[in-house]
Scaffold this motif. Structure first.
Motif, PDB file in Angstrom:
ATOM      1  N   VAL A 180       0.841  -1.199   0.000  1.00  9.22           N
ATOM      2  CA  VAL A 180       0.000   0.000   0.000  1.00  9.22           C
ATOM      3  C   VAL A 180       0.877   1.250   0.000  1.00  9.22           C
ATOM      4  O   VAL A 180       0.626   2.195  -0.756  1.00  9.22           O
ATOM      5  N   ARG A 181       1.917   1.256   0.828  1.00 13.74           N
ATOM      6  CA  ARG A 181       2.832   2.394   0.881  1.00 13.74           C
ATOM      7  C   ARG A 181       3.511   2.615  -0.481  1.00 13.74           C
ATOM      8  O   ARG A 181       3.641   3.747  -0.950  1.00 13.74           O
ATOM      9  N   GLN A 193       2.373   1.737  -3.454  1.00 16.29           N
ATOM     10  CA  GLN A 193       1.384   2.254  -4.400  1.00 16.29           C
ATOM     11  C   GLN A 193       1.144   3.742  -4.176  1.00 16.29           C
ATOM     12  O   GLN A 193       1.041   4.510  -5.129  1.00 16.29           O
ATOM     13  N   HIS A 194       1.072   4.146  -2.925  1.00 16.92           N
ATOM     14  CA  HIS A 194       0.867   5.565  -2.618  1.00 16.92           C
ATOM     15  C   HIS A 194       2.036   6.411  -3.120  1.00 16.92           C
ATOM     16  O   HIS A 194       1.835   7.465  -3.717  1.00 16.92           O
ATOM     17  N   HIS A 217       2.166   6.371  -7.117  1.00 19.15           N
ATOM     18  CA  HIS A 217       1.072   7.072  -7.807  1.00 19.15           C
ATOM     19  C   HIS A 217       0.760   8.423  -7.189  1.00 19.15           C
ATOM     20  O   HIS A 217      -0.215   9.064  -7.563  1.00 19.15           O
ATOM     21  N   ILE A 222      -0.379   9.250  -4.249  1.00 19.80           N
ATOM     22  CA  ILE A 222      -1.656   9.300  -3.510  1.00 19.80           C
ATOM     23  C   ILE A 222      -1.406   9.843  -2.112  1.00 19.80           C
ATOM     24  O   ILE A 222      -0.493   9.497  -1.453  1.00 19.80           O
TER      25      ILE A 222
END
Length: 58
Positions: A49-50, A52-53, A56, A58
């Motif tokens: 998750v980290r 991906q953030h 991208h 986020i």
């Protein structure tokens, strides 16, 4: 290009934890529910998750 270094570092950490999970499971998917394996799986989930953030924005 400032994001490349944190991403690279996170990719290395992801790979380290992925290998640790793979070794803990020992090719037996049923071991994914083992109390010693679950925290490693959760750690990997958080790292993904980290990643991906970061990747991208986020």
């Amino acid at each position: 290009m400032g994001d490349a270094c944190p991403l690279k570092s996170l990719e290395e950490e992801l790979e380290r934890v992925r290998k640790k999970l793979h070794q803990s499971v020992k090719g037996e998917p049923s071991r994914l529910l083992d109390p010693t394996v679950l925290p490693i799986s959760r750690e990997l989930d958080l790292l993904i998750v980290r990643y991906q953030h970061l990747k991208h924005g986020i």
